[in-house]
Motif scaffolding. Structure first.
Motif, PDB file in Angstrom:
ATOM      1  N   GLU A 137      36.848  22.782 -19.938  1.00 31.77           N
ATOM      2  CA  GLU A 137      37.445  24.005 -19.428  1.00 31.77           C
ATOM      3  C   GLU A 137      36.353  24.966 -18.975  1.00 31.77           C
ATOM      4  O   GLU A 137      36.424  25.575 -17.916  1.00 31.77           O
ATOM      5  CB  GLU A 137      38.291  24.656 -20.512  1.00 31.77           C
ATOM      6  N   SER A 152      34.578  24.108 -15.867  1.00 32.55           N
ATOM      7  CA  SER A 152      35.337  24.335 -14.659  1.00 32.55           C
ATOM      8  C   SER A 152      34.884  25.640 -14.028  1.00 32.55           C
ATOM      9  O   SER A 152      34.670  26.641 -14.705  1.00 32.55           O
ATOM     10  CB  SER A 152      36.827  24.409 -15.004  1.00 32.55           C
ATOM     11  N   PRO A 153      34.770  25.644 -12.710  1.00 30.44           N
ATOM     12  CA  PRO A 153      34.430  26.912 -12.060  1.00 30.44           C
ATOM     13  C   PRO A 153      35.505  27.956 -12.266  1.00 30.44           C
ATOM     14  O   PRO A 153      35.274  29.144 -12.058  1.00 30.44           O
ATOM     15  CB  PRO A 153      34.293  26.508 -10.582  1.00 30.44           C
ATOM     16  N   TRP A 154      36.694  27.510 -12.684  1.00 22.63           N
ATOM     17  CA  TRP A 154      37.786  28.452 -12.913  1.00 22.63           C
ATOM     18  C   TRP A 154      37.732  29.068 -14.301  1.00 22.63           C
ATOM     19  O   TRP A 154      38.509  29.962 -14.620  1.00 22.63           O
ATOM     20  CB  TRP A 154      39.130  27.735 -12.716  1.00 22.63           C
ATOM     21  N   TYR A 155      36.837  28.573 -15.107  1.00 24.53           N
ATOM     22  CA  TYR A 155      36.788  29.100 -16.471  1.00 24.53           C
ATOM     23  C   TYR A 155      36.374  30.559 -16.491  1.00 24.53           C
ATOM     24  O   TYR A 155      35.452  30.969 -15.785  1.00 24.53           O
ATOM     25  CB  TYR A 155      35.810  28.284 -17.313  1.00 24.53           C
ATOM     26  N   TYR A 156      37.055  31.309 -17.309  1.00 25.40           N
ATOM     27  CA  TYR A 156      36.640  32.685 -17.585  1.00 25.40           C
ATOM     28  C   TYR A 156      37.057  32.970 -19.022  1.00 25.40           C
ATOM     29  O   TYR A 156      38.185  32.697 -19.406  1.00 25.40           O
ATOM     30  CB  TYR A 156      37.331  33.666 -16.629  1.00 25.40           C
ATOM     31  N   PRO A 157      36.142  33.484 -19.826  1.00 24.33           N
ATOM     32  CA  PRO A 157      36.510  33.729 -21.227  1.00 24.33           C
ATOM     33  C   PRO A 157      37.575  34.811 -21.327  1.00 24.33           C
ATOM     34  O   PRO A 157      37.700  35.653 -20.438  1.00 24.33           O
ATOM     35  CB  PRO A 157      35.198  34.181 -21.862  1.00 24.33           C
ATOM     36  N   SER A 158      38.318  34.775 -22.396  1.00 24.24           N
ATOM     37  CA  SER A 158      39.387  35.753 -22.542  1.00 24.24           C
ATOM     38  C   SER A 158      39.094  36.802 -23.596  1.00 24.24           C
ATOM     39  O   SER A 158      39.780  37.807 -23.666  1.00 24.24           O
ATOM     40  CB  SER A 158      40.698  35.034 -22.887  1.00 24.24           C
ATOM     41  N   LYS A 159      38.073  36.539 -24.416  1.00 24.98           N
ATOM     42  CA  LYS A 159      37.778  37.495 -25.488  1.00 24.98           C
ATOM     43  C   LYS A 159      36.365  38.038 -25.335  1.00 24.98           C
ATOM     44  O   LYS A 159      35.421  37.270 -25.219  1.00 24.98           O
ATOM     45  CB  LYS A 159      37.913  36.822 -26.853  1.00 24.98           C
ATOM     46  N   ARG A 160      36.288  39.329 -25.370  1.00 25.98           N
ATOM     47  CA  ARG A 160      34.972  39.936 -25.255  1.00 25.98           C
ATOM     48  C   ARG A 160      34.326  40.096 -26.628  1.00 25.98           C
ATOM     49  O   ARG A 160      33.112  40.052 -26.753  1.00 25.98           O
ATOM     50  CB  ARG A 160      35.084  41.302 -24.587  1.00 25.98           C
ATOM     51  N   THR A 193      32.282  34.904 -25.285  1.00 25.33           N
ATOM     52  CA  THR A 193      32.550  36.006 -24.369  1.00 25.33           C
ATOM     53  C   THR A 193      32.279  35.622 -22.929  1.00 25.33           C
ATOM     54  O   THR A 193      33.148  35.670 -22.086  1.00 25.33           O
ATOM     55  CB  THR A 193      31.703  37.227 -24.723  1.00 25.33           C
ATOM     56  N   ASP A 194      31.087  35.298 -22.651  1.00 26.18           N
ATOM     57  CA  ASP A 194      30.800  34.927 -21.279  1.00 26.18           C
ATOM     58  C   ASP A 194      30.150  33.556 -21.238  1.00 26.18           C
ATOM     59  O   ASP A 194      29.229  33.290 -20.492  1.00 26.18           O
ATOM     60  CB  ASP A 194      29.937  35.960 -20.596  1.00 26.18           C
TER      61      ASP A 194
END
Lengths: 352, 522
Positions: free
Chosen positions: B124, B127-135, B141-142
């Motif tokens: 996941e 994937s270039p689409w991955y972005y974390p959801s929790k800071r 986080t990132d």
């Protein structure tokens, strides 16, 4: 070369107005408030930007989160130029802007859209999941809408509409309290409305920026008027976005060569004025990684308030029977300082 | 008396059998020389890294336990095991060391490295689409950017290179190729090429350079890392030999891929010759062994092979394992020139390889027996040294017991008549065996070393000499020797225990003769 802004064409003509289509999804009802677009890759709200928002009671930010571009590899289309929210702005969004509404915007390039033909469902899931994560991660306040921005035409209409259907379906599956909106370019007014809950009419990039003979591609009443005849019957709720930006277009041998906003065109030792908004480079000038050559033509385009006012007046004639908000494209204090307080208030004023 | 009659009858058949059969050398599945199973180039880094950890923390901790902690355990498992507030009991000595010594520097590094590995592996997140959801979850986080920042912030010395390697790894994983190369150059340019971390990081920098289009520089980094699979050159091994001539991956490739095929071996002969002439090549013994193996195994040129193996043993080898193989390989050529002293020296050396603690003991047991059976005994037999050949055969046969896990306490009369020892003795004339026995009983360092209990047992020799005399028609000698076979020895024979000696030799027993059940004999 800097990224081009989405382009719009212009029309003007009015006819009788119809009631807009009502949103069907379960989400907070759309409110008519002052709004701005934020279209940079780093989200920075300096004091002047915050002052602007407070002064003009801006309650909604349309925030571009990322672009979708074509990818040569396995993914077909990938996100690009994702916005970054520094810690200071993150704290600001989290703690001080809870009354603000944020509309995440995803700009979809035509290449990206074409690359996902017949895979729109996958693209939709990727977009919605990523936006959802970005909203959570950056604590974006008051999100009840997702907006897709795409310069779709007749040849890509079907793909875009399928994508919109899929995005709405994904939103529903994930039980997100979001409606789906789409930007509507002037030329798209002549087409069937996309399957979304609402739209934002983009009244900018109305001309052909790459044409050396265009007077002002950002906003020009002559370009806009032919399209407005369909506005009052457009079957979607529409808000309206007006430009407040400026740029410098570079032409070499009458061919478009690039966009910038950083040249000091008042330096007559380097640029010689030629007409109202045209300049000729009088010597070779190093510029970033390239060179502006002697003889290059620079066209300075800006969003002249009088032109905005004229266009806005014509649009309001069409929308007089409908509810709508006005939006400024985009939140850039450097450009906004070119407008007086009254001018900004005038742009935001509804039905004035 | 019945036994004598039985043996007399049997002896009538013996010449036929003896003429038609044997002696047959036992067929022993022996591991090949030189050829080995291949490793991936990166396997070397893994082993070297484990040894580096061992040297950095404690040489009392076995590599397997270090491997469990460093490579096998997940990020969560590691954090759980090293959580100072809730430590779990464990027998793993590396965890015990980390916790008892409170080596937070090592713990923090390993946690970060595992975080990077987990993030890198996570589809996941890849994937270039991955972005974390929790800071607020720092680890996620990132994604890898968080780990990159953490690794870059390390300002200590002990793990400086390790952190730098992790930065390169994470930058590569996040497609930050230019940054990866820049960081690699900034950190590792002043560090010796021998540094494992530099080589490992170089692999990521090399991969980045490929993405950036600089295959020339990428190749130098791949060669430094020993990663011949990634090289963008026509002849990877030639390039490796030129750039990093002592990389263990070269010989691993030669032994695993090239040596398994005669055509490939022939094709790489020029490379081996070139390596022997290259002054930058340290381990020339490996290459000379390569040539010896080729000329003996594929070119049927044993003299050339012997020259190369002799040359090899005067040169340096990359490993004891290969040198030991070369030592044994040389023994295969010594049959014609063997002396009692050289045999004894070789046997003692081979015996050391069969140390039961060695994981290769079984292979060396077989390798040693094969040399004795296939290379030495035929030569000794050829020159008429039957006593030494028979003693060596008995010595080698005896090694077979442990190979198959048999009981050491066998009955004296149960010696395997199918063994090479008995085949050899049975192929002699009775007078030759009498002489052999006398020689065997003489005291020399080699014979004293080889002579086992069965070879000192007069019953066994008397039985066999008498039987041979029967075959020769020398009944006087037969009676003389057979009479000396003790009754206890006869009773210890399977032939007796199975009841055959109680049967009348002049009676036909179809129910027994036609029903030849193996079980009767065991």
């Amino acid at each position: 070369m800097k990224k081009f802004l989405p382009l719009l064409l212009l029309t003007a003509a009015l006819s009788s107005c119809l009631k807009p289509q009502k949103a069907l999804t379960e989400h907070p009802e759309h409110q008519e408030v002052n709004a701005v677009y934020y279209w940079k890759t780093v989200f920075q709200l300096d004091s002047s930007a915050r002052q602007f928002m407070a002064e003009y009671d801006v309650k909604r930010i349309y925030l571009r989160l990322f672009d979708v571009t074509a990818d040569d590899g396995e993914w077909g289309a990938v996100p690009n130029a994702s916005i970054r929210v520094p810690e200071r702005e993150f704290q600001l969004l989290k703690n001080e802007m809870d009354s603000m509404e944020t509309v995440p915007v995803v700009y979809i390039t035509l290449d990206g859209l074409r690359a996902m033909t017949d895979r729109e469902g996958t693209l939709a899931k990727n977009i919605v999941n990523r936006v959802h994560n970005m909203v959570q991660y950056n604590s974006l306040p008051g999100v009840s809408e997702l907006q897709l921005d795409c310069d779709w035409t007749e040849s890509t209409e079907e793909q875009f509409f399928t994508l919109c259907d899929s995005v709405r379906k994904t939103i529903k599956e994930l039980e997100l309290p979001w409606r789906l909106s789409s930007t509507i370019r002037l030329h798209q007014l002549a087409k069937q409305a996309p399957p979304v809950d609402a739209g934002v009419l983009m009244v900018y990039n109305t001309g052909t920026y790459s044409d050396p003979d265009t007077k002002n591609s950002i906003i020009n009443i002559e370009d806009i008027m032919p399209y407005l005849k369909r506005l009052n019957s457009y079957p979607l709720h529409l808000d309206v976005a007006y430009p407040t930006y400026s740029w410098q277009l570079i032409f070499r041998d009458r061919k478009f060569a690039g966009i910038t906003s950083e040249l000091n065109l008042t330096d007559t030792s380097k640029f010689e004025p030629r007409g109202e908004n045209l300049f000729i480079a009088v010597e070779d000038i190093p510029y970033n990684d390239t060179m502006i050559l002697k003889g290059d033509l620079i066209r300075l385009e800006s969003s002249d308030f009088k032109e905005i006012e004229t266009v806005k007046r014509e649009i309001e004639k069409c929308l007089s029977s409908r509810k709508y908000s006005n939006i400024i494209y985009h939140l850039d204090p450097e450009n906004l300082k070119n407008y007086s307080s009254d001018e900004i208030k005038s742009i935001y004023a509804v039905g004035s | 008396m019945k036994s004598k009659v039985f043996m007399l009858l049997a002896a009538e058949l013996l010449p036929v059998v003896a003429n038609a059969c044997g002696p047959f050398n036992p067929i022993i599945p022996t591991p090949p020389y030189f050829v080995t199973e291949g490793n991936e180039p990166t396997d070397y880094n893994r082993i070297e890294n484990l040894k580096l950890w061992q040297s950095q923390i404690s040489d009392q901790i076995p590599l397997a336990e270090i491997e469990q902690v460093v490579y096998a355990d997940s990020h969560d498992r590691f954090n759980e095991m090293t959580n100072p507030n809730d430590r779990k009991s464990t027998l793993n000595r590396m965890y015990i060391y980390l916790n008892d010594s409170n080596n937070t520097e090592a713990i923090e590094f390993l946690s970060l490295a595992k975080g990077i590995e987990e993030a890198r592996r996570d589809d996941e997140r890849r994937s270039p689409w991955y972005y974390p959801s929790k800071r607020n979850d720092e680890r996620t986080t990132d994604g890898l950017d968080y780990f990159i920042r953490q690794a870059m912030n390390y300002d200590g010395e002990n793990f400086k290179e390790r952190y730098a390697m992790q930065v390169c790894r994470a930058l590569f994983a996040t497609n930050q190729f230019a940054r990866c190369v820049e960081y690699y150059d900034s950190i590792f340019s002043g560090i010796d090429d021998a540094s494992l971390m530099k080589r490992m990081a170089g692999n990521y920098a090399g991969g980045s350079l490929i993405h950036l289009g600089d295959t020339v520089k990428a190749n130098t980094l791949f060669a430094l890392a020993g990663d011949y699979n990634s090289l963008f050159v026509e002849n990877p091994m030639e390039y490796m030999l030129d750039q990093n001539p002592n990389a263990p991956q070269i010989m691993d490739y030669m032994r695993s891929y090239v040596a398994a095929d005669s055509a490939r071996m022939a094709q790489h002969l020029p490379l081996a010759v070139k390596a022997l002439a290259n002054r930058d090549v340290t381990y020339k013994g490996d290459w000379a062994f390569y040539l010896a193996y080729f000329y003996n195994h594929f070119a049927q040129a044993p003299q050339t092979a012997e020259n190369f193996i002799n040359k090899a043993l005067k040169l340096q080898f990359s490993s004891d394992e290969l040198k030991n193989q070369a030592m044994a390989y040389k023994m295969k050529f010594e049959g014609a020139s063997l002396t009692q002293q050289s045999i004894l020296t070789n046997l003692r050396w081979l015996d050391q390889r069969v140390d039961s603690l060695s994981p290769d003991a079984k292979d060396w047991n077989r390798r040693g027996r094969n040399i004795i059976y296939s290379d030495w005994i035929p030569q000794l037999w050829k020159r008429g040294d039957y006593a030494t050949a028979i003693l060596l055969a008995d010595y080698a046969d005896s090694k077979n017991l442990t190979d198959y896990g048999r009981d050491e306490n066998v009955n004296p009369g149960d010696m395997d008549r199918g063994s090479l020892t008995f085949q050899l003795m049975g192929s002699l004339r009775s007078d030759q065996l009498i002489a052999v026995r006398q020689k065997i009983m003489s005291s020399t360092p080699l014979y004293d070393f080889l002579r086992r209990e069965d070879m000192q047992n007069p019953n066994m020799f008397n039985d066999l000499i008498g039987t041979l005399a029967l075959r020769e028609g020398n009944y006087a000698r037969a009676v003389d020797y057979l009479l000396q076979v003790g009754i206890d020895y006869q009773h210890s024979m399977r032939l007796y225990r199975a009841g055959y000696l109680g049967l009348d030799p002049f009676v036909y027993y179809p129910e027994r003769w036609e029903k030849c059940e193996w079980e009767d004999w065991v």
